[in-house]
Motif scaffolding. Sequence first.
Motif, mmCIF file in Angstrom:
data_model
loop_
_atom_site.group_PDB
_atom_site.id
_atom_site.type_symbol
_atom_site.label_atom_id
_atom_site.label_comp_id
_atom_site.label_asym_id
_atom_site.label_seq_id
_atom_site.Cartn_x
_atom_site.Cartn_y
_atom_site.Cartn_z
ATOM 1 N N ASN A 213 0.837 -1.202 0.000
ATOM 2 C CA ASN A 213 0.000 0.000 0.000
ATOM 3 C C ASN A 213 0.870 1.248 0.000
ATOM 4 O O ASN A 213 2.068 1.178 0.282
ATOM 5 C CB ASN A 213 -0.900 0.007 1.248
ATOM 6 N N ALA A 265 -5.519 -4.514 9.048
ATOM 7 C CA ALA A 265 -5.654 -4.112 7.638
ATOM 8 C C ALA A 265 -5.448 -5.311 6.702
ATOM 9 O O ALA A 265 -5.064 -5.143 5.551
ATOM 10 C CB ALA A 265 -4.644 -3.010 7.315
ATOM 11 N N ILE A 268 -6.511 -5.078 3.093
ATOM 12 C CA ILE A 268 -6.203 -3.853 2.346
ATOM 13 C C ILE A 268 -4.877 -4.020 1.615
ATOM 14 O O ILE A 268 -3.826 -4.180 2.234
ATOM 15 C CB ILE A 268 -6.126 -2.628 3.298
#
Length: 286
Positions: A213, A265, A268
């Motif tokens: 990310n 997360a 994600i």
Amino acid sequence: RGKRAFIAGIADDNGYGWAIAKSLAAAGAEILVGTWVPALNIFETSLRRGKFDESRVLPDGSLMEITKVYPLDAVYDSLEDVPEDVKNNKRYAGSSNWTVKEVAETVKQDFGTIDILVHSLANGPEVSKPLLETSRNGYLAAVSASSYSYVSLLKHFIPIMNPGGSSLSLTYIASERIIPGYGGGMSSAKAALESDTRVLAFEAGRQHKIRVNTISAGPLRSRAAKAIGFIDTMIEYSIANAPLQKELSADEVGNAAAFLASPLASAITGAVIYVDNGLNAMGVGV
Ligand code: NAD
């Protein structure tokens, strides 16, 4: 066992890398740091002399420990890539094993594996020039130091990252909106970094179960940002126009990074996460 993080791009206590290290340390991670070779001496001396002790304080009152600082120049993948003049430069000659491949090998020898990789570095020698006045060399140098450096780091660290691990970089909204003053190909470099975040999330996710990310951060008065020359204007602009009218603190980015690196997360990946007081959502300044 606690997690182990390698954070590339810390040379003082003012930038996002430092704040990310602190948030990860507060969450129980062991901290390894990669510091740009020319900045290594002063960083290590300042650490040793206690110059950063005030900013090493964690929420529980203890001091962040950095287990090891590695010299790093993320523009070079392996020793064969280093030109003679850099090899012989006295700021580099005093250190060794600082190419990306060698750093990953040294971390492997020292600790075996890591869980979290953070890329918090950028460099654009012509950042203060408009894109139309940027030379080919300046543009390519910006992309090499600020975008390919991430591809290279991830490529060399993935073999020593535990499955379920997380990787993170820092980007800026100049990749997708016009921010006059963020020149020299730096806006292009950030666009590449964001696109690569998606492709790398696919490749690292499928092959190694690693998440990738990037945080699109608002303006911070770091050493790198001061060198661009317009950081105070950007901070004022954000306070005046963002949904949340406050100065962004580096800790807010650090905490978002700790979340993204954590199992909270776990679904994600491939995301650009804005940590900017919401400024990205505005269409006009008011
Ligand atoms: P910073 O000065 O704390 O960090 C940049 C670091 O990159 C420095 O420690 C520098 O030594 C290192 N570096 C430069 N070239 C290198 C190389 N070839 N190899 C290894 N290290 C190298 O500044 P910062 O603003 O905290 O920057 C961290 C990241 O955050 C960067 O990617 C930057 O683009 C991003 N970012 C900053 C802002 C801001 O306003 N400060 C906003 C959005 C994104």
